[in-house]
Design an enzyme around this catalytic site. Structure first.
Site, mmCIF file in Angstrom:
data_model
loop_
_atom_site.group_PDB
_atom_site.id
_atom_site.type_symbol
_atom_site.label_atom_id
_atom_site.label_comp_id
_atom_site.label_asym_id
_atom_site.label_seq_id
_atom_site.Cartn_x
_atom_site.Cartn_y
_atom_site.Cartn_z
ATOM 1 N N ARG A 181 41.659 50.544 26.510
ATOM 2 C CA ARG A 181 42.130 51.914 26.326
ATOM 3 C C ARG A 181 42.431 52.261 25.165
ATOM 4 N NH1 ARG A 181 44.637 51.365 32.226
ATOM 5 N NH2 ARG A 181 43.755 49.446 32.399
ATOM 6 N N SER A 199 48.101 42.425 26.812
ATOM 7 C CA SER A 199 48.880 41.791 28.023
ATOM 8 C C SER A 199 48.451 40.311 28.148
ATOM 9 C CB SER A 199 48.232 42.582 29.207
ATOM 10 O OG SER A 199 47.684 43.768 29.006
ATOM 11 N N ASP A 244 51.977 44.650 28.315
ATOM 12 C CA ASP A 244 51.866 45.938 29.202
ATOM 13 C C ASP A 244 52.803 46.150 30.110
ATOM 14 O OD1 ASP A 244 51.275 43.466 30.557
ATOM 15 O OD2 ASP A 244 49.420 44.271 31.672
HETATM 16 P P1 ADP Z 1 43.648 45.603 34.448
HETATM 17 O O1 ADP Z 1 42.294 45.051 34.496
HETATM 18 O O2 ADP Z 1 44.073 46.034 33.078
HETATM 19 O O3 ADP Z 1 44.476 45.010 35.351
HETATM 20 P P2 ADP Z 1 43.975 47.568 36.497
HETATM 21 O O4 ADP Z 1 45.357 47.830 36.351
HETATM 22 O O5 ADP Z 1 43.106 48.963 36.919
HETATM 23 O O6 ADP Z 1 43.124 46.885 35.488
HETATM 24 O O7 ADP Z 1 43.598 46.560 37.597
HETATM 25 C C1 ADP Z 1 42.133 46.354 37.890
HETATM 26 C C2 ADP Z 1 42.143 45.328 39.065
HETATM 27 O O8 ADP Z 1 42.720 45.953 40.364
HETATM 28 C C3 ADP Z 1 40.765 45.090 39.354
HETATM 29 O O9 ADP Z 1 40.389 43.797 38.647
HETATM 30 C C4 ADP Z 1 40.843 44.590 40.941
HETATM 31 O O10 ADP Z 1 41.156 43.310 40.989
HETATM 32 C C5 ADP Z 1 42.040 45.516 41.427
HETATM 33 N N1 ADP Z 1 41.371 46.502 42.171
HETATM 34 C C6 ADP Z 1 41.033 47.736 41.597
HETATM 35 N N2 ADP Z 1 40.583 48.638 42.476
HETATM 36 C C7 ADP Z 1 41.030 48.114 43.576
HETATM 37 C C8 ADP Z 1 40.671 48.276 45.039
HETATM 38 N N3 ADP Z 1 40.262 49.333 45.539
HETATM 39 N N4 ADP Z 1 41.426 47.949 46.004
HETATM 40 C C9 ADP Z 1 41.872 46.410 45.637
HETATM 41 N N5 ADP Z 1 42.013 46.008 44.418
HETATM 42 C C10 ADP Z 1 41.402 46.634 43.523
#
Ligand code: ADP
Length: 468
Positions: free
Chosen positions: A78, A146, A199
């Site tokens: 991002r 992170s 993060d």
């Molecule tokens: P980051 O990859 O930086 O941690 P996020 O905080 O957006 O990014 O988290 C993404 C993660 O959250 C994904 O890898 C997935 O495991 C989980 N995730 C995303 N959407 C969903 C959902 N609808 N239900 C369950 N887990 C989800």
């Protein structure tokens, strides 16, 4: 019939292995608080690294100017710009651009990684265009990174190790902020890296900006981690450190927490053994989005090996990480009477053509057991932090006051990450366990607040606080 009995046994064993009754959760709470102490006492004193961040002041809204942030975390990269007016506002003016991180960049060289980052920022700044009112000679930036970093100051730190599937060998041991600074210069950008921020610390900063009762921040997305505000005199391993406020944010790196009280199954053991980082990130492997889907896959594989309820064994069932956690969540939350989503996802993911309703129900149950354990363990971790800082209603780990004469202060924990924000049942299990462990009277003072893009926006705030 026999095949159903075998499958029922697999489910029963799984449930027993994932036991998170409140008594056991309390043991996890205590273990977390004890490990936090150990990690603060000496370098290497615990699997919890309890990393210093040198952040001693959290934003309060008086910051002003335009600041940038880059966020390199799990699945998305991002770039952000935040406009700070000098007045606290609930509606922060900011611009975000997200893009997936190409797999080859995650496993290439540090030069490739940082050139990718720098060129994204360059494009972002170029789009500000001629007519924009952003007229800065030199831009200041917060870098949200992170991964575990040993910080030397707010704006410098060495990468300890990669997690979450990243593997750029020549980066380990190098100063992350300096690498970024070099790449920015190489790409002709006059931007200064003013803050290098985990993060969780960004999330805490933005949480604190919106609500000064915020004392800790948790990330539960692809990976999981936590940070909190600690008294400097409790950080024994760096005695003599002078921080103006007497407090410092500590990045726990709690994904690596381990305790014999954690309920562990054979699926956890296999997942760990087959991972690129065995014996590492044990808590994270039970809780976070990167792994939950794969635990479910392992259970389904085992059931199909023990019975023919899923038909002939599909080779796809043996492919690691083929079942992503969002799909697992979609199966778990399928409310249709014939569990149509479950059948569709099993067919699409594993190429299992016909799944009887009874088997679909069992799959939903498996998702439930795995997610319930994850949510409840995360809750125990949070209470562990509250206990360490004396906000669990017991008067602190060394305090002698009884529950009744302690006035519990309002306590806010900022939470961010896709698993928590997008997976309703996970979130509900977490809250339920928090209430169970603390008891209603104490739990009602504990607020869990979702922040969005906090880890990035918070880094921009910290760039403002610590800009030259
Ligand atoms: P980051 O990859 O930086 O941690 P996020 O905080 O957006 O990014 O988290 C993404 C993660 O959250 C994904 O890898 C997935 O495991 C989980 N995730 C995303 N959407 C969903 C959902 N609808 N239900 C369950 N887990 C989800």
């Amino acid at each position: 019939r026999r095949k159903w009995k075998k499958v029922a046994n697999v489910v029963r064993e799984l449930e027993e292995g994932c036991d998170t009754r409140v008594g056991r959760l309390r043991q996890v709470v205590d273990a977390m608080a004890v490990e936090m102490h150990a990690g603060l006492a000496s370098e290497g004193g615990s699997k919890l690294k309890m990393l210093l961040t040198f952040v001693d002041n959290l934003p309060n809204g008086t910051e002003r100017g335009t600041y940038y942030a880059l966020h390199l975390g799990g699945t998305n990269f991002r770039v952000l710009r935040v406009q700070l007016s000098g007045q606290p506002t609930s509606d922060l003016e900011h611009e975000v651009e997200r893009q997936p991180i190409p797999y080859n960049v995650m496993t290439s060289t540090s030069e490739d990684l940082f050139d990718f980052i720098a060129s994204s920022l360059k494009d972002f700044i170029a789009k500000e265009g001629e007519g924009s009112n952003i007229s800065q000679d030199r831009r200041e930036l917060g870098f949200t990174f992170s991964f575990p970093v040993k910080q030397m100051s707010v704006s410098s730190g060495i990468l300890i190790k990669w997690t979450k599937g990243f593997s750029i060998v020549d980066m380990v041991g190098r100063d992350v902020a300096a690498c970024l600074q070099e790449a920015l210069t190489r790409n002709g950008l006059d931007v200064r890296v003013a803050a290098l921020v985990n993060d969780t610390v960004g999330t805490l900063a933005v949480g604190h900006y919106h609500d000064p009762d915020t004392v800790a921040a948790i990330i539960i997305g692809t990976g999981t981690n936590a940070c909190y505000l600690e008294r400097v005199d409790a950080i024994i391993k760096c005695q003599g450190l002078l921080m103006t406020s007497g407090r410092m944010v500590v990045n726990m790196e709690w994904g690596n927490f381990w305790s014999s009280h954690l309920p562990r199954t054979s699926y956890d053991i296999d997942l760990d053994a087959e991972s690129p980082n065995p014996n590492d990130q044990g808590f994270e492997k039970m809780i976070s989005g990167m792994y939950l889907g794969d635990l479910v896959r392992r259970v389904i594989l085992r059931m199909s090996l023990e019975s023919d309820m899923f038909g002939p064994i599909s080779p796809k069932l043996s492919v690691p990480f083929i079942l992503r956690t969002p799909l697992m969540a979609a199966m778990h939350e399928d409310n249709s009477p014939d569990l149509r989503e479950v059948a569709r996802i099993l067919t699409d993911t594993f190429e299992i053509p016909e799944v009887p309703l009874k088997a679909r129900k069992i799959v939903v149950k498996v998702c439930d057991v795995v997610t319930r354990r994850a949510g409840r363990l995360a809750a125990a971790g949070i209470v562990g932090i509250l206990k360490k800082i004396g906000r669990d209603g017991s008067g602190g780990i060394t305090g002698g006051r009884s529950r009744s004469d302690t006035k519990m202060k309002r306590t806010v924990v900022a939470i961010e990450g896709g698993l928590y924000s997008k997976y309703t049942l996970f979130r509900e299990y977490l809250r339920e366990a928090l209430d169970e462990i603390l008891g209603e009277d104490i739990a009602k003072h504990v607020v869990l607040k979702v922040t969005e893009d906090g880890s990035g926006i918070g880094a921009a705030f910290l760039a403002a606080s610590y800009s030259s």
